[in-house]
Design a protein around this motif. Structure first.
Motif, PDB file in Angstrom:
ATOM      1  N   THR A   1      -5.345   5.420   1.318  1.00  0.00           N
ATOM      2  CA  THR A   1      -4.593   4.212   0.995  1.00  0.00           C
ATOM      3  C   THR A   1      -4.761   3.859  -0.475  1.00  0.00           C
ATOM      4  N   PHE A   2      -3.647   3.604  -1.131  1.00  0.00           N
ATOM      5  CA  PHE A   2      -3.651   3.240  -2.544  1.00  0.00           C
ATOM      6  C   PHE A   2      -2.945   1.889  -2.693  1.00  0.00           C
ATOM      7  N   PRO A   3      -3.616   0.901  -3.269  1.00  0.00           N
ATOM      8  CA  PRO A   3      -3.044  -0.452  -3.310  1.00  0.00           C
ATOM      9  C   PRO A   3      -1.956  -0.617  -4.358  1.00  0.00           C
ATOM     10  N   ILE A   4      -1.041  -1.521  -4.080  1.00  0.00           N
ATOM     11  CA  ILE A   4      -0.059  -1.987  -5.063  1.00  0.00           C
ATOM     12  C   ILE A   4      -0.371  -3.456  -5.309  1.00  0.00           C
ATOM     13  N   ILE A   5      -0.737  -3.776  -6.533  1.00  0.00           N
ATOM     14  CA  ILE A   5      -1.173  -5.125  -6.894  1.00  0.00           C
ATOM     15  C   ILE A   5      -0.359  -5.591  -8.095  1.00  0.00           C
ATOM     16  N   SER A   6       0.229  -6.755  -8.002  1.00  0.00           N
ATOM     17  CA  SER A   6       1.092  -7.282  -9.078  1.00  0.00           C
ATOM     18  C   SER A   6       2.188  -6.286  -9.447  1.00  0.00           C
ATOM     19  N   GLY A   7       2.665  -5.546  -8.449  1.00  0.00           N
ATOM     20  CA  GLY A   7       3.743  -4.589  -8.657  1.00  0.00           C
ATOM     21  C   GLY A   7       3.303  -3.248  -9.203  1.00  0.00           C
ATOM     22  N   ILE A   8       2.001  -3.063  -9.428  1.00  0.00           N
ATOM     23  CA  ILE A   8       1.467  -1.827 -10.018  1.00  0.00           C
ATOM     24  C   ILE A   8       0.661  -1.062  -8.972  1.00  0.00           C
ATOM     25  N   ALA A   9       1.063   0.167  -8.686  1.00  0.00           N
ATOM     26  CA  ALA A   9       0.294   1.021  -7.788  1.00  0.00           C
ATOM     27  C   ALA A   9      -0.912   1.581  -8.525  1.00  0.00           C
ATOM     28  N   VAL A  10      -2.048   1.620  -7.844  1.00  0.00           N
ATOM     29  CA  VAL A  10      -3.276   2.198  -8.401  1.00  0.00           C
ATOM     30  C   VAL A  10      -3.577   3.459  -7.602  1.00  0.00           C
ATOM     31  N   ILE A  11      -3.155   4.607  -8.159  1.00  0.00           N
ATOM     32  CA  ILE A  11      -3.265   5.879  -7.436  1.00  0.00           C
ATOM     33  C   ILE A  11      -4.418   6.679  -8.044  1.00  0.00           C
ATOM     34  N   VAL A  12      -5.618   6.360  -7.615  1.00  0.00           N
ATOM     35  CA  VAL A  12      -6.823   7.048  -8.081  1.00  0.00           C
ATOM     36  C   VAL A  12      -7.637   7.477  -6.867  1.00  0.00           C
ATOM     37  N   LYS A  13      -8.420   8.539  -7.043  1.00  0.00           N
ATOM     38  CA  LYS A  13      -9.186   9.051  -5.898  1.00  0.00           C
ATOM     39  C   LYS A  13     -10.319   8.123  -5.483  1.00  0.00           C
ATOM     40  N   ASP A  14     -10.959   7.480  -6.458  1.00  0.00           N
ATOM     41  CA  ASP A  14     -12.118   6.638  -6.157  1.00  0.00           C
ATOM     42  C   ASP A  14     -11.841   5.206  -6.614  1.00  0.00           C
ATOM     43  N   ILE A  15     -11.259   4.417  -5.736  1.00  0.00           N
ATOM     44  CA  ILE A  15     -10.899   3.044  -6.089  1.00  0.00           C
ATOM     45  C   ILE A  15     -12.140   2.191  -6.318  1.00  0.00           C
ATOM     46  N   ILE A  16     -13.256   2.518  -5.667  1.00  0.00           N
ATOM     47  CA  ILE A  16     -14.493   1.745  -5.853  1.00  0.00           C
ATOM     48  C   ILE A  16     -15.037   1.956  -7.257  1.00  0.00           C
ATOM     49  N   GLN A  17     -15.055   3.206  -7.708  1.00  0.00           N
ATOM     50  CA  GLN A  17     -15.495   3.479  -9.079  1.00  0.00           C
ATOM     51  C   GLN A  17     -14.557   2.835 -10.089  1.00  0.00           C
ATOM     52  N   TYR A  18     -13.259   2.949  -9.834  1.00  0.00           N
ATOM     53  CA  TYR A  18     -12.274   2.370 -10.752  1.00  0.00           C
ATOM     54  C   TYR A  18     -12.483   0.859 -10.878  1.00  0.00           C
ATOM     55  N   ALA A  19     -12.664   0.175  -9.756  1.00  0.00           N
ATOM     56  CA  ALA A  19     -12.861  -1.276  -9.770  1.00  0.00           C
ATOM     57  C   ALA A  19     -14.209  -1.647 -10.380  1.00  0.00           C
ATOM     58  N   SER A  20     -15.229  -0.825 -10.145  1.00  0.00           N
ATOM     59  CA  SER A  20     -16.567  -1.110 -10.674  1.00  0.00           C
ATOM     60  C   SER A  20     -16.582  -1.071 -12.199  1.00  0.00           C
ATOM     61  N   GLN A  21     -15.707  -0.275 -12.774  1.00  0.00           N
ATOM     62  CA  GLN A  21     -15.652  -0.149 -14.227  1.00  0.00           C
ATOM     63  C   GLN A  21     -14.891  -1.290 -14.906  1.00  0.00           C
ATOM     64  N   ARG A  22     -14.256  -2.132 -14.104  1.00  0.00           N
ATOM     65  CA  ARG A  22     -13.454  -3.243 -14.645  1.00  0.00           C
ATOM     66  C   ARG A  22     -13.565  -4.446 -13.706  1.00  0.00           C
TER      67      ARG A  22
ATOM     68  N   PHE B   1       0.837  -1.198   0.000  1.00  0.00           N
ATOM     69  CA  PHE B   1       0.000   0.000   0.000  1.00  0.00           C
ATOM     70  C   PHE B   1       0.869   1.243   0.000  1.00  0.00           C
ATOM     71  N   LEU B   2       0.359   2.297  -0.637  1.00  0.00           N
ATOM     72  CA  LEU B   2       0.897   3.637  -0.490  1.00  0.00           C
ATOM     73  C   LEU B   2      -0.059   4.383   0.429  1.00  0.00           C
ATOM     74  N   ILE B   3       0.472   5.009   1.470  1.00  0.00           N
ATOM     75  CA  ILE B   3      -0.377   5.588   2.507  1.00  0.00           C
ATOM     76  C   ILE B   3       0.005   7.042   2.745  1.00  0.00           C
ATOM     77  N   CYS B   4      -0.998   7.909   2.802  1.00  0.00           N
ATOM     78  CA  CYS B   4      -0.768   9.317   3.114  1.00  0.00           C
ATOM     79  C   CYS B   4      -0.584   9.464   4.627  1.00  0.00           C
ATOM     80  N   PRO B   5       0.504  10.091   5.072  1.00  0.00           N
ATOM     81  CA  PRO B   5       0.727  10.239   6.513  1.00  0.00           C
ATOM     82  C   PRO B   5      -0.234  11.212   7.180  1.00  0.00           C
ATOM     83  N   ASP B   6      -0.919  12.038   6.379  1.00  0.00           N
ATOM     84  CA  ASP B   6      -1.842  13.023   6.951  1.00  0.00           C
ATOM     85  C   ASP B   6      -3.284  12.519   6.970  1.00  0.00           C
ATOM     86  N   CYS B   7      -3.856  12.242   5.796  1.00  0.00           N
ATOM     87  CA  CYS B   7      -5.271  11.856   5.733  1.00  0.00           C
ATOM     88  C   CYS B   7      -5.479  10.348   5.761  1.00  0.00           C
ATOM     89  N   LYS B   8      -4.373   9.593   5.733  1.00  0.00           N
ATOM     90  CA  LYS B   8      -4.408   8.122   5.792  1.00  0.00           C
ATOM     91  C   LYS B   8      -5.072   7.484   4.564  1.00  0.00           C
TER      92      LYS B   8
END
Length: 328
Positions: A51-72, A42-49
């Motif tokens: 969290t952005f996942p790293i999966i198969s070596g690829i970081a997914v840095i998007v504001k809305d991970i639920i929307q991103y996953a719902s589209q795929r 995970f990539l984690i913001c020290p201020d707002c906490k």
């Protein structure tokens, strides 16, 4: 994702407009052959906490991970099936409960979509056997366009470059020969996985690929010595893209863009652009177009849709240098 990147504080939380909080890396699983590669974490913001996942070596840095996953959804299913750590399984399971049946348009660039194999074809080195290419009077190797577009860029051994909408990373890998380090970003997770695999096979170590929105990148301003934006003009509002690129570039640095002016695709912006209006818009946003690209160009670019259907484009290349004062 390379653990060593986080010694340099290059990636910042996208939930803070001022980009004041560098992301911290939490490694769950690293590559057994390379301790510098985080395969899951995970990539984690020290201020707002955030969290952005790293999966198969690829970081997914998007504001809305639920929307991103719902589209795929197929891609998300592979994330859950293939993840190794218990913490990631819990994280993804929590997301799965919140998934919505959204538009699946984004799927067209994932590995189950209509365009994934089209772009993967560009990695093919055996173009001689292609039926269509064999018919052309002039022998064209489609992947050569990326070499040609980078051939005139000067060598900057301490420079940092950014490749926007890099797809399978062919242009990113060419840029790695010119710069100290290159980031390749795209909205397609499948593109990023394939690009990372290809660059690893080629032994290229000065590249990092991750998923991000072109208009919401995790970088501070005035960070890059060059930005590439090949064939992205149709897909992003120009009035947002150009100021963003201007802000990310160091003074007097180069923005290289190409476009086929193709507005017949599913979702496009800027439908009234042509060679004149695009150059005018670029100049109005604090750039000076190089002498050699002031006039419209016609660079052949081919995509294979299937065995009987090809797209043959002529790309217009524009190289522009940031000249106006940086906008804070």
């Amino acid at each position: 994702m390379k653990s060593s990147l986080f010694n340099f504080k290059l990636l910042y939380c996208i939930n803070h407009d001022d980009r004041n909080y560098p992301l911290d890396l939490e490694v769950l699983i690293h590559d057994s052959d390379n301790n510098n590669e985080c395969i899951e974490g995970f990539l984690i913001c020290p201020d707002c906490k955030s969290t952005f996942p790293i999966i198969s070596g690829i970081a997914v840095i998007v504001k809305d991970i639920i929307q991103y996953a719902s589209q795929r959804l197929v891609t998300f299913g592979k994330w859950y099936t293939n993840c190794k750590s218990e913490k990631m399984k819990i994280y993804l399971k929590d997301i799965s409960i919140k998934l919505v049946k959204d538009s699946l348009d984004e799927n067209r660039y994932e590995d189950d979509g209509r365009y994934f194999q089209t772009y993967k074809w560009l990695h093919n080195e055996n173009f001689e056997s292609d039926k269509f290419l064999h018919l052309l009077r002039w022998k064209i190797k489609p992947s050569d366009v990326y070499r040609k577009l980078t051939s005139g860029i000067k060598f900057e051994p301490e420079g940092l470059a950014l490749d926007l909408g890099c797809a399978l990373g062919l242009s990113t890998m060419e840029l790695s020969n010119k710069f100290s380090f290159v980031f390749g970003i795209d909205h397609s997770f499948s593109f990023m996985v394939e690009a990372k695999r290809k660059s690893s096979e080629a032994g290229i170590t000065n590249i990092e690929f991750f998923v991000s929105d072109i208009l919401d990148l995790p970088f501070k301003n005035q960070k890059f010595d060059l930005i590439f934006g090949l064939n992205i003009i149709e897909f992003v509002p120009l009035e947002k893209l150009l100021p963003l690129v201007h802000n990310l570039l160091k003074p007097h640095s180069l923005f290289v863009s190409t476009t086929p002016y193709d507005y017949n695709r599913e979702i496009v912006y800027n439908p009234n652009l042509n060679d004149h209006t695009l150059r005018t818009a670029i100049e109005k946003n604090g750039f000076e177009i190089t002498i050699k690209t002031k006039k419209e160009s016609f660079i052949p670019w081919i995509l294979k849709i299937n065995e009987r259907t090809y797209l043959f484009y002529f790309l217009d290349l524009i190289e522009s240098r940031k000249v106006s004062k940086h906008k804070h």
